[in-house]
Design an enzyme around this catalytic site. Structure first.
Site, short mmCIF file in Angstrom:
data_model
loop_
_atom_site.label_atom_id
_atom_site.label_comp_id
_atom_site.label_asym_id
_atom_site.label_seq_id
_atom_site.Cartn_x
_atom_site.Cartn_y
_atom_site.Cartn_z
N HIS A 1 24.24 29.33 3.63
CA HIS A 1 23.54 30.35 4.40
C HIS A 1 23.72 30.17 5.91
CE1 HIS A 1 20.55 30.37 0.81
NE2 HIS A 1 21.57 31.18 0.58
N GLU B 1 7.84 7.87 11.14
CA GLU B 1 7.87 9.10 11.94
C GLU B 1 9.05 9.91 11.44
OE1 GLU B 1 7.81 8.60 16.18
OE2 GLU B 1 6.10 7.24 16.09
N ARG C 1 0.81 -1.23 0.00
CA ARG C 1 0.00 0.00 0.00
C ARG C 1 0.83 1.26 0.00
NH1 ARG C 1 -2.75 -0.42 5.39
NH2 ARG C 1 -0.68 -1.25 5.84
N ASN D 1 9.82 25.09 7.09
CA ASN D 1 9.91 25.69 5.75
C ASN D 1 9.91 24.60 4.70
OD1 ASN D 1 10.34 28.25 6.97
ND2 ASN D 1 12.52 27.83 7.10
N TYR E 1 12.38 21.73 5.98
CA TYR E 1 13.25 21.82 7.15
C TYR E 1 12.59 22.54 8.31
CZ TYR E 1 14.66 26.28 4.91
OH TYR E 1 14.69 27.51 4.29
N HIS F 1 24.84 26.37 5.95
CA HIS F 1 24.12 25.27 5.32
C HIS F 1 23.81 25.59 3.87
CE1 HIS F 1 20.21 23.38 4.18
NE2 HIS F 1 20.90 22.31 4.55
N ASP G 1 23.40 34.86 -3.53
CA ASP G 1 24.39 33.80 -3.32
C ASP G 1 25.62 33.94 -4.21
OD1 ASP G 1 22.94 32.67 -1.27
OD2 ASP G 1 22.11 31.05 -2.47
N LYS H 1 18.97 23.49 12.05
CA LYS H 1 18.01 23.03 11.04
C LYS H 1 17.99 21.51 10.97
CE LYS H 1 18.71 27.10 8.13
NZ LYS H 1 19.23 27.60 6.85
#
Length: 188
Positions: free
Chosen positions: A64, A31, A26, A51, A133, A120, A171, A73
């Protein structure tokens, strides 16, 4: 047996999380977060914001960080595949300026915890990717900071994604790693 396997990386505090996936004809169930198990594995923080972004092949977001309201994060990919990177920006750390990376995909269902004190970024390897995140503090536009993805001091080995990298305007103009103080991360 816990519902997660927590894999320590070479950067203290940066952790790969592999959930237990229950599947049959199925589909599957898993989790993605359980506060007590994460706390027992050293990810003992409160997440205050979730986000999600969508990007296409070759999009490189990062590297960043925030100079105020620094964020930890917990990142994962729900569609597609990315190469995700954390860079240690903690002055005085034994791994200051070092990086680690991991492939995250909807197929492997891995997550990556990037704590406060790290920059990151990620590169999209699939035609499309949806990236989700959780953050430990709120996004603060006035506190944005960044490092060039190709900074020679760090030397990240980005994979070939089959096309040229595409970066945002901001960036493309970050100060080099060795020209930044990172004093905001001294306490981490």
């Amino acid at each position: 047996m816990g519902k997660f396997q927590f894999i320590q990386t070479e950067l203290p505090g940066v952790i790969i999380v592999e959930p237990t996936v229950f599947g049959d004809a199925r589909g599957y169930f898993m989790e993605t977060f359980q506060k007590e198990e994460f706390a027992a594995a050293g990810i003992d923080c409160e997440f205050v914001q979730d986000n999600q972004s969508s990007s296409t092949r070759g999009v490189l977001r990062g590297l960043h960080f925030q100079t105020e309201h620094t964020q930890g994060k917990l990142v994962r990919v729900v569609k597609g595949e990315v190469f995700d990177v954390a860079v240690d920006c903690r002055p005085g750390s034994a791994t200051f300026g070092k990086w680690t990376g991991v492939v995250l995909s909807s197929e492997n269902k891995r997550q990556f915890y990037v704590p406060q004190g790290f920059a990151h970024g990620f590169l999209v390897l699939s035609d499309e990717a949806e990236f989700c995140y959780k953050c430990t503090d709120y996004y603060t536009p006035s506190a944005e900071g960044g490092i060039p993805y190709n900074d020679p001091t760090i030397g990240i080995e980005w994979p070939d994604c089959g096309c040229e990298y595409r970066l945002s305007e901001k960036d493309q103009h970050h100060l080099p790693f060795d020209q930044q103080s990172f004093s905001c991360f001294a306490k981490w």
